[in-house]
Design a protein around this motif. Structure first.
Motif, PDB file in Angstrom:
ATOM      1  N   LEU A 192      -4.567  47.759  52.022  1.00 54.85           N
ATOM      2  CA  LEU A 192      -5.906  47.244  51.752  1.00 54.85           C
ATOM      3  C   LEU A 192      -6.034  45.901  52.457  1.00 54.85           C
ATOM      4  O   LEU A 192      -5.410  44.912  52.048  1.00 54.85           O
TER       5      LEU A 192
ATOM      6  N   TRP B 202      -7.487  42.584  53.007  1.00 58.27           N
ATOM      7  CA  TRP B 202      -8.229  41.766  52.047  1.00 58.27           C
ATOM      8  C   TRP B 202      -8.529  40.384  52.606  1.00 58.27           C
ATOM      9  O   TRP B 202      -7.653  39.711  53.155  1.00 58.27           O
TER      10      TRP B 202
ATOM     11  N   SER C 142     -14.403  43.894  48.997  1.00 57.99           N
ATOM     12  CA  SER C 142     -14.488  44.288  47.591  1.00 57.99           C
ATOM     13  C   SER C 142     -15.136  45.660  47.446  1.00 57.99           C
ATOM     14  O   SER C 142     -14.689  46.501  46.660  1.00 57.99           O
TER      15      SER C 142
ATOM     16  N   ALA D 252     -12.622  48.309  48.469  1.00 62.99           N
ATOM     17  CA  ALA D 252     -11.621  48.541  47.420  1.00 62.99           C
ATOM     18  C   ALA D 252     -12.178  49.434  46.318  1.00 62.99           C
ATOM     19  O   ALA D 252     -11.492  50.328  45.819  1.00 62.99           O
TER      20      ALA D 252
ATOM     21  N   VAL E 104      -1.776  45.083  49.387  1.00 60.12           N
ATOM     22  CA  VAL E 104      -2.900  44.180  49.617  1.00 60.12           C
ATOM     23  C   VAL E 104      -2.467  43.175  50.681  1.00 60.12           C
ATOM     24  O   VAL E 104      -1.530  42.404  50.466  1.00 60.12           O
TER      25      VAL E 104
ATOM     26  N   ILE F 272      -7.327  40.113  43.271  1.00 63.15           N
ATOM     27  CA  ILE F 272      -7.531  41.530  43.565  1.00 63.15           C
ATOM     28  C   ILE F 272      -6.326  42.344  43.106  1.00 63.15           C
ATOM     29  O   ILE F 272      -6.483  43.480  42.643  1.00 63.15           O
TER      30      ILE F 272
ATOM     31  N   LEU G 134      -6.668  45.515  40.532  1.00 62.31           N
ATOM     32  CA  LEU G 134      -6.168  46.849  40.845  1.00 62.31           C
ATOM     33  C   LEU G 134      -5.098  47.288  39.840  1.00 62.31           C
ATOM     34  O   LEU G 134      -5.041  48.463  39.447  1.00 62.31           O
TER      35      LEU G 134
END
Length: 279
Positions: free
Chosen positions: A158, A160, A167, A170, A185, A205, A209
């Motif tokens: 991901l 980021w 966002s 995600a 991440v 984040i 998650l």
């Protein structure tokens, strides 16, 4: 997966590898496959030579429409031999309207699949990306070359940067990440300030998650003055990722959408692994 309708855009002159990958994707997810066969028209001749070249322009349009019709017939034949639920439509439009055509169709899809073999002749591929990312709410899945489009990756990267686009990406990928063995991440050159990534970049984040039952690892990478896109692609290879999830940054200049630098570099060529992108 919650995908019930997958939109796949193809063009005259494209092979069938991506079409077969789209069929396999829908078979594995139980989704309906909606195929848009698209060709873009050359702009009409203008100026003092318009009368001279108009005949050639008309002939070119006739050839375009013939090629479009043949592609529609071929795609319909391939789909008819499969067991996937499907529909096929086509459009022949001016380049300036192409992204709007894609966006209008993508409004009624859960996912837009962009194959690696989609040509960029007359900016077809670019128009598909712009229409999917900026004119529809659907996420865009970019397929890699010579690799099936899998929706069960064990490792997901991901990308980021604490942006709204990241966002949204995600959230679109929550189900994928919950099913994965690990989510990495990844932040490149994070700014540990309150107005950027926070005092502990990636922590917010990661916590978000984790509350969804996702196994998260935060990777803070230094670019070493390399392009961020190159760092992300290399990191995905290093951790054996089966998918990259990222937000797409862009802004409008009159009718033209301009991709941000990292987004532009990530989308320039088909990815080495499937890439889910959201704006």
């Amino acid at each position: 997966m919650s995908w019930k309708t997958v939109l796949y855009v193809t063009a005259p002159g494209e092979g069938d590898a991506d079409l077969k990958a789209a069929i396999a994707l829908c078979n594995s997810t139980g989704a309906h496959l909606s195929v848009l066969v698209m060709a873009t028209a050359a702009p009409p001749p203008i100026g003092e030579y318009a009368a001279v070249v108009s005949e050639a322009w008309n002939e070119e349009r006739q050839l375009d429409m013939k090629a479009l019709s043949e592609r529609v017939a071929h795609v319909s034949s391939v789909l008819g031999a499969s067991e996937v639920s499907h529909d096929v439509t086509s459009t022949y439009c001016e380049l300036a309207l192409a992204d709007g055509e894609v966006g209008a169709h993508a409004q009624y899809a859960d996912l837009l699949l962009v194959g690696a073999g989609l040509p960029d002749e007359r900016r077809v591929r670019t128009s598909v990306l712009e229409g999917g990312l900026f004119r529809s709410p659907a996420p865009v899945l970019l397929a890699p070359s010579d690799m099936p489009v899998r929706v069960d990756p064990e490792v997901i990267v991901l990308a980021w940067n604490s942006s709204l686009e990241a966002s949204r990406a995600a959230r679109h990928a929550i189900d994928l990440m919950k099913a994965a063995r690990e989510v990495r991440v990844t932040l490149v050159d994070p700014d540990a300030s309150e107005g950027a990534n926070g005092e502990e970049p990636g922590a917010d984040i990661a916590s978000f998650l984790a509350r969804h039952g996702i196994n998260v690892t935060v990777d803070l990478l230094s670019s070493g003055q390399r392009p961020v896109a190159a760092v992300l692609k290399q990191h995905a290879m290093d951790v054996a990722a089966g998918m990259i999830v990222m937000g797409a940054y862009g802004h409008s200049r009159l009718r033209e959408w301009i991709f941000g630098g990292v987004t532009r570099e990530m989308l320039k060529q088909p990815p080495s692994v499937p890439m889910l992108v959201c704006h």
